[in-house]
Scaffold this motif. Structure first.
Motif: not given
Length: 472
Positions: A339-342, A428-436
């Protein structure tokens, strides 16, 4: 404490081993340290060395990096194959001899990578041979982990199985520290700066310096072999032999009697793999890439120091993971960690935003160090108890094969494509997409953790016996 050890949940007829607990700890720790050292040396070189020396047929640095990462991923395809091959012998002839074979396969492949000619010397044959040796690395590691985990867990004391099984897991951060520390020392001594010299094929580091860590691995292999040859077979497996419970075809028996636990174990491991290879392989490529290429432009040596700091948190969390898994149960400990990883995945958009971090000499190295340290801390809590959780799902006579399959199929789903996908998503989408991407993987693992029963108090001799009346 007695100088000898027996099976975790001892029964009267279990054989008594003369192998000491210290020997078990050293053998499981040294072996996985060597295996992970070999693996990380490749991961580090895949970012800073191989694009220039083995994939120079493309003029686009991003394409060369993606190609290098694709070769990096070949080992993960090989790992389930390795788990089947070595698992077969591990469940047929024993843990000890099979672990020796896995170590030799991985170590020799790494040594020969250090001897390879480059693309500039022999053309397309260079990346072809690199790919083959990378595949062999994967075969070796595919057989190593499950055997080392079983060695530690099947020799453990009652009530302390997760703490005992964490020793091979601790080999991961130690191997990482040795690999990255070696690379850091070499780049410092040879004056290699990735922001300046990455394409300079006349640099001493790119000409011959990068080969040294690969070649030196043969020394550690010799040490590992010496330690493992002194071991006896685990009492749990000796009991299988004594009671004539070995199966003829472990793979068939594992799939028939433990197919659902194999699926469970596979998806439980997915988030752990995604997190780790984002925090090691991908983040290194992102950190040292030039700002005009979408990276942070931090020097290679500086970023290695940052990674070495963060890996300490990885190492600290592993024994804590084993302790809490023994105290509260594997399922609960893994659930809260995942859960913490998410949640951590959703933080990428804040921590890794180039506008907030800055780039080049102005990059906020403190913030990136905090980010990596949190990620590696969570990795330690996830990885540490996994060597107890997964093997406990399977019966003794197919445990090597089944646990290896789950662990290594997860490597395909969670690790082989992660650096490649992360580079593409960030572009393509930035680092936020990697985190998602990480958050989605964590949610998938959470679902399967909830579908898995608690294994903390299970008898390693009896796991799944009700499912294996007939031999394959």
């Amino acid at each position: 404490m007695s100088s000898t050890v027996t099976t975790t949940d001892q029964v009267a007829e279990a054989p008594v081993s003369k192998t000491t607990r210290g020997q078990v700890i050293i053998a499981s720790l040294v072996g996985t340290t060597i295996e992970f050292y070999d693996f990380y040396i490749y991961a580090t070189a895949a970012v800073a060395v191989f694009p220039a020396l083995f994939f120079a047929n493309t003029q686009d640095p991003t394409t060369a990096l993606l190609t290098s990462f694709a070769t990096f991923g070949v080992a993960f395809v090989a790992r389930p194959v390795g788990s089947i091959i070595f698992g077969h012998f591990g469940d047929k002839i024993g843990r000890k001899a099979t672990l020796v074979g896995a170590l030799l396969t991985m170590g020799l492949a790494t040594f020969f990578i250090g001897l390879l000619p480059t693309y500039q010397q022999i053309g397309i044959w260079a990346p072809a041979m690199l790919t083959i040796l990378r595949f062999c690395q994967g075969l070796g590691l595919g057989g190593e982990w499950s055997g080392a985990a079983l060695l530690a867990s099947e020799y453990s004391e009652p009530g302390k199985r997760a703490r005992a099984a964490m020793w091979p897991q601790l080999g991961a951060p130690i191997g990482f520290i040795l690999a990255n520390g070696f690379m850091l020392i070499l780049t410092a001594l040879m004056g290699f700066d990735s922001t300046r010299d990455k394409g300079n094929l006349d640099s001493a580091f790119l000409v011959w310096g990068w080969r040294i860590p690969f070649l030196c691995s043969i020394v550690m292999v010799a040490v590992g072999l010496y330690v493992r040859f002194k071991l006896e077979e685990t009492p749990v497996f000796q009991k299988v032999i004594k009671e004539d419970k070995k199966v003829k075809t472990p793979l068939v028996a594992a799939v028939r009697t433990a197919w659902w636990p194999i699926i469970q174990g596979t998806f439980i491991m997915v988030a752990c793999y995604v997190l780790f290879y984002l925090m090691t392989a991908w983040i290194l490529s992102y950190g040292i890439a030039k700002p005009e290429k979408g990276g942070l432009g931090i020097s290679y040596s500086t970023f290695l120091i940052i990674q070495l700091i963060s890996i300490v948190f990885f190492a600290v969390a592993i024994p804590l993971s084993g302790y809490y898994a023994d105290k509260y149960g594997r399922r609960k400990q893994q659930l809260w960690t995942t859960i913490a990883i998410a949640i951590f995945g959703l933080s990428f958009v804040y921590f890794l935003n180039p506008e907030r971090l800055g780039t080049g000499a102005g990059a906020n190295t403190v913030l990136i160090t905090v980010f990596l340290s949190v990620g590696m801390l969570l990795m330690g809590f996830s990885f540490g108890s996994m060597s107890a959780y997964l093997p406990e799902l399977y019966p003794t006579n197919v445990r090597y094969t089944a646990s290896g399959l789950a662990y290594n199929i997860a490597s395909i789903l969670g690790a082989s494509l992660t650096p490649f996908v992360a580079v593409a998503l960030n572009s393509a989408y930035g680092t936020g997409a990697v985190g998602l991407y990480l958050a989605i993987a964590a949610i998938l693992s959470i679902i399967f953790i909830l579908l898995t029963h608690e294994t903390k108090d299970i008898d390693m001799d009896a796991v799944g016996e009700e499912k294996e009346e007939a031999k394959a």
